[in-house]
Every structure is written in structure tokens, then in C-alpha cells.
Design a protein around this motif. Structure first.
Motif, PDB file in Angstrom:
ATOM      1  N   ARG A 111       0.758  -1.305  -0.187  1.00 51.79           N
ATOM      2  CA  ARG A 111       0.114  -0.085   0.027  1.00 51.79           C
ATOM      3  C   ARG A 111       0.845   1.345   0.153  1.00 51.79           C
ATOM      4  O   ARG A 111       0.647   2.269  -0.784  1.00 51.79           O
ATOM      5  CB  ARG A 111      -1.004   0.125   1.025  1.00 51.79           C
ATOM      6  CG  ARG A 111      -1.573   1.123   1.337  1.00 51.79           C
ATOM      7  CD  ARG A 111      -2.914   1.063   2.370  1.00 51.79           C
ATOM      8  NE  ARG A 111      -3.332   2.489   2.992  1.00 51.79           N
ATOM      9  CZ  ARG A 111      -2.825   2.641   4.272  1.00 51.79           C
ATOM     10  NH1 ARG A 111      -2.234   2.226   5.010  1.00 51.79           N
ATOM     11  NH2 ARG A 111      -3.359   3.956   4.511  1.00 51.79           N
ATOM     12  N   THR A 112       1.909   1.177   0.941  1.00 49.62           N
ATOM     13  CA  THR A 112       2.758   2.579   0.874  1.00 49.62           C
ATOM     14  C   THR A 112       3.644   2.594  -0.401  1.00 49.62           C
ATOM     15  O   THR A 112       3.579   3.877  -0.928  1.00 49.62           O
ATOM     16  CB  THR A 112       3.728   2.499   2.148  1.00 49.62           C
ATOM     17  OG1 THR A 112       4.846   1.362   1.985  1.00 49.62           O
ATOM     18  CG2 THR A 112       3.259   2.269   3.384  1.00 49.62           C
ATOM     19  N   ASN A 121       0.990   4.088  -3.165  1.00 41.40           N
ATOM     20  CA  ASN A 121       0.768   5.209  -2.787  1.00 41.40           C
ATOM     21  C   ASN A 121       1.916   6.535  -3.092  1.00 41.40           C
ATOM     22  O   ASN A 121       1.637   7.696  -2.686  1.00 41.40           O
ATOM     23  CB  ASN A 121       0.116   5.536  -1.428  1.00 41.40           C
ATOM     24  CG  ASN A 121      -1.298   5.228  -1.324  1.00 41.40           C
ATOM     25  OD1 ASN A 121      -2.057   5.169  -2.158  1.00 41.40           O
ATOM     26  ND2 ASN A 121      -1.727   4.346  -0.159  1.00 41.40           N
ATOM     27  N   ASP A 122       3.009   5.906  -3.368  1.00 40.06           N
ATOM     28  CA  ASP A 122       4.260   6.885  -3.662  1.00 40.06           C
ATOM     29  C   ASP A 122       4.634   7.384  -2.137  1.00 40.06           C
ATOM     30  O   ASP A 122       5.279   8.536  -2.424  1.00 40.06           O
ATOM     31  CB  ASP A 122       3.936   7.987  -4.537  1.00 40.06           C
ATOM     32  CG  ASP A 122       3.954   7.398  -6.051  1.00 40.06           C
ATOM     33  OD1 ASP A 122       4.510   6.303  -6.248  1.00 40.06           O
ATOM     34  OD2 ASP A 122       3.389   8.128  -7.100  1.00 40.06           O
ATOM     35  N   TRP A 123       4.411   6.943  -1.129  1.00 38.41           N
ATOM     36  CA  TRP A 123       4.942   7.169   0.261  1.00 38.41           C
ATOM     37  C   TRP A 123       6.222   7.268   0.500  1.00 38.41           C
ATOM     38  O   TRP A 123       7.106   7.865   1.612  1.00 38.41           O
ATOM     39  CB  TRP A 123       3.974   6.918   0.944  1.00 38.41           C
ATOM     40  CG  TRP A 123       2.460   7.275   1.238  1.00 38.41           C
ATOM     41  CD1 TRP A 123       1.850   8.201   0.457  1.00 38.41           C
ATOM     42  CD2 TRP A 123       1.450   6.752   2.041  1.00 38.41           C
ATOM     43  NE1 TRP A 123       0.590   7.996   0.698  1.00 38.41           N
ATOM     44  CE2 TRP A 123       0.338   7.362   1.763  1.00 38.41           C
ATOM     45  CE3 TRP A 123       1.450   5.665   3.260  1.00 38.41           C
ATOM     46  CZ2 TRP A 123      -0.825   7.066   2.343  1.00 38.41           C
ATOM     47  CZ3 TRP A 123       0.188   5.401   3.744  1.00 38.41           C
ATOM     48  CH2 TRP A 123      -0.819   6.053   3.422  1.00 38.41           C
TER      49      TRP A 123
END
Ligand code: UT7
Length: 332
Positions: A206-207, A210-212
Motif C-alpha cells: 500500500r505504501t 501510494n508513492d509514500w
């Protein structure tokens, strides 16, 4: 009386690969004219894959030892300001210590984003003034290309990779570092950050989706604070020591945006020949900007013994500050 710490050598390393504004035009919806007028940047350097922040830092430290004519075994402590460490741990300082063979040194990192070098410098100076150490190496180094999203035009045009280093030794001649003014304001943390990869958001699908794991910046918000804070802290440290812009030989500001530098220069009331600017060639190299600019200025013969020098910075966190010093080395 406590002895001041003086800068007794200064060096830098930049990777060979150049990424120009025209190269970026092929990658995102941007153009050379926008980048130059909004930031002052023409090109930046990019470190090759397989190399990391410690490799650039080690190159800068090797050059530093050569310039001062010392063996790395003489170094007591290595402090690295960086937000792009090779890995979470061990520290980049540890890796640099091993790479340069500084077997008698201990080491650690300081994370203060663009203010990393100045925060590390203040830390290193304490070990000299206290008499605990005789030779402290302070590095500012960042491989920003490792955390920049080359699909995000808001950030990818701004940053580059580089390292700069200084050697601190006890001053004998009324030169050296006079003072620091350093600040943090955690309220600004969300305006400039890399959200994931730490203990709050460890790496997950997920991270990554999301490009986190890339740098995020609310440019306008950061700009507003940077313009005011960097100028304030530059003027305040001069006033505290009864100096004015007229007394300054060189102002070496953090290189994030030419317009932020111009605002500080205006507040200081100094002419452009008293300002070191190299953002056009390297972009924002985060913790490396000040030692890189200082090293180039010294090599260009712009500094002589007893010259009054002012450093100023602003970065993620928010973090900001200034330092005032009397240059200790004669022209090269
Ligand atoms: O070193 C750490 C601290 N960081 C800083 O000090 C950086 C502070 N911030 C800045 O330097 C500036 O805010 C930036 C250079 C990041 C942006 O400049 P700006 O003058 O604040 O531009 P902006 O963000 O207000 O954007 C203006 C326009 C927007 O389009 P619209 O909404 O007006 O249609 C952006 O989408 O420019 C657009 N834009 C771009 N256009 C072409 C944003 N990035 C680009 C780009 N190329 N690369």
C-alpha cells in the motif's frame, strides 16, 4: 576561556552524471523556462545506481584529508548530516568511517533535512570547544535521486545529489566559528516529508502504491516560511554580534530556490558579489548545499583569513538556522 572551533579544510564531491532541465522536459510536463525563472536551477547531478550517500561522503572526506595533509587515522569523530542514509542502520557515519579507514574515529548521523549540515556543524563544534576532540569531520551529503519521484514535476526538478565536508580543529588565532542560531518547528512536518519507510508506515504494497516512499512537498507553504525564517535568522545573528551586511565577506545560504536567497540578500542589504550561489549547476542537494557552495567559493579564491562568513539554512521539519564565523585559512 573556551577555544573556538575553526574550519581547517573544506571539500566536496559531485557525481559526473548531469540531468539538465531539457532532460526533464522529456520526463514530465515541465520546461526549462519555468524551472529557471521559478528556481534558478539549470542542471543537477545524479549518482549512479549501486552507489549511495556514504560513497559520496567518503570521497569528500578523502579529499579533505588530502587537502589538510592528514591521515584518516587522525580523525576523532565523523558526523554526517543526511536524510538519505544508505540504510536505516548502521549510520552513514559508520559506513564512511570504514570506507576512509578512520579506525580511531567514532561516528553518527544527524537528520535535519536541508539544515543537516549546520546542525551537524554545531554538534561537531561542541567537541572541539569542550576540548574533548582535536579533529572532527562534519559532512553534509544526500542522494536525493533515491527518494525523488521522477513522475512528480513539483519535486523532481528541484533536487540533486552531492556531498561536502569540513574539518574542525581548535582555533589558535581568534578565527573560527563565532556563533550558531538554530531552530525547529514540528508544526511544519507535514509540508515537507517522506511519509513511509519508518515505524509509522513501514514498507507495504500500500505504501509503495501510494508513492509514500518519495519526497512530498507543499512548495508554496514551505516557500512562505523559508523566505521569512532564513532572512530573519541571517539578520539576527549579525545584529547579536554588532555586525552589519557591510562587515560580511561572504554569505553562503542553503541553495533551495534563487528567490529565497534573493529575499535574504535583500534583508541583509548586501550586494550580489558577497553571495555564493551555485544552485544553477547542482539544484537543491539538501544537506550538501552549504559545504558544497563553501568549498567552491574557497577554491575560487573568494575567501581569505579573517574574512567574516555567514551561513543560513531552511529545510524540512521545519528546521532553520544560521552561523557566523571568521574564516581561518589563507587563499588556496
Ligand atoms: O530545501 C528545503 C526547503 N524547500 C524549499 O525551500 C522550497 C520552497 N518552495 C519553492 O521553492 C517553490 O514553491 C517551488 C519552486 C517548489 C514552486 O514554485 P512556485 O512559484 O511556488 O510555484 P507553485 O507551486 O505555486 O506552482 C505554480 C504553477 C502551478 O500551476 P497552476 O496551478 O498555477 O496552473 C503548478 O502546477 O506551476 C505549476 N508547476 C510547474 N510547471 C512547470 C509546478 N511545478 C512545475 C514544473 N514545471 N516543474
Amino acid at each position: 576561556m573556551l577555544r573556538r572551533a575553526k574550519i581547517s579544510a573544506v571539500s566536496h564531491y559531485v557525481p559526473e552524471k548531469v540531468l539538465t532541465n531539457h532532460d526533464l522536459e522529456q520526463m514530465v510536463d515541465t520546461n526549462d523556462e519555468w524551472i529557471q525563472t521559478r528556481t534558478g536551477i539549470r542542471e543537477r547531478r545524479i549518482l549512479e545506481d549501486g552507489k549511495a550517500t556514504s560513497d559520496m561522503a567518503a570521497e569528500a572526506v578523502r579529499k579533505l584529508c588530502e587537502q589538510r595533509g592528514i591521515d584518516p587515522l587522525e580523525i576523532d569523530l565523523i558526523i554526517v548530516g543526511t536524510i538519505t542514509p544508505d540504510m536505516f542502520f548502521p549510520s552513514t557515519g559508520n559506513l564512511v568511517q570504514d570506507k576512509v579507514g578512520a579506525k580511531n574515529a567514532w561516528s553518527y548521523d544527524v537528520a535535519a533535512a536541508c539544515s543537516g549540515f549546520l546542525f551537524a556543524l554545531s554538534s561537531g563544534a561542541q567537541f572541539i570547544t569542550s576540548g574533548m576532540h582535536k579533529k572532527v569531520v562534519v559532512v553534509g551529503a544526500d542522494k536525493m535521486s533515491a527518494i525523488v519521484n521522477y513522475k512528480d514535476r513539483n519535486t523532481c526538478v528541484l533536487f540533486g545529489d552531492a556531498a561536502g565536508a569540513v574539518l574542525l580543529e581548535p582555533d589558535e588565532e581568534d578565527t573560527g566559528i563565532i556563533d550558531f542560531m538554530l531552530h525547529t518547528d514540528g508544526h511544519g512536518s507535514e509540508s515537507l516529508q517522506m511519509k513511509a519507510g519508518g515505524s509509522l508506515y513501514p514498507a507495504t504494497l500500500r505504501t509503495v502504491a501510494n508513492d509514500w516512499h518519495f519526497i512530498y512537498q507543499d512548495g508554496k507553504q514551505v516557500f512562505k516560511f523559508a523566505v521569512q525564517r532564513m532572512a530573519d535568522v541571517s539578520v539576527k545573528i549579525l545584529e547579536k554580534h554588532n555586525y552589519t551586511g557591510d562587515d560580511l565577506k561572504l554569505f553562503v545560504p542553503h541553495q533551495a530556490n534563487l528567490r529565497i536567497i534573493d529575499a535574504a540578500v535583500k534583508r541583509l542589504g548586501i550586494s550580489n558579489d558577497k553571495v555564493m550561489i551555485n544552485i544553477g549547476n547542482y539544484g537543491n542537494t539538501t544537506a550538501a548545499t552549504i559545504p558544497l557552495a563553501l568549498s567552491e567559493a574557497y577554491q575560487e579564491g573568494r575567501l581569505d583569513k579573517n574574512d567574516l562568513v555567514l551561513f543560513a539554512t531552511f529545510g524540512g521539519g521545519f528546521t532553520w538556522g544560521s552561523s557566523l564565523l571568521k574564516w581561518a585559512m589563507p587563499k588556496p
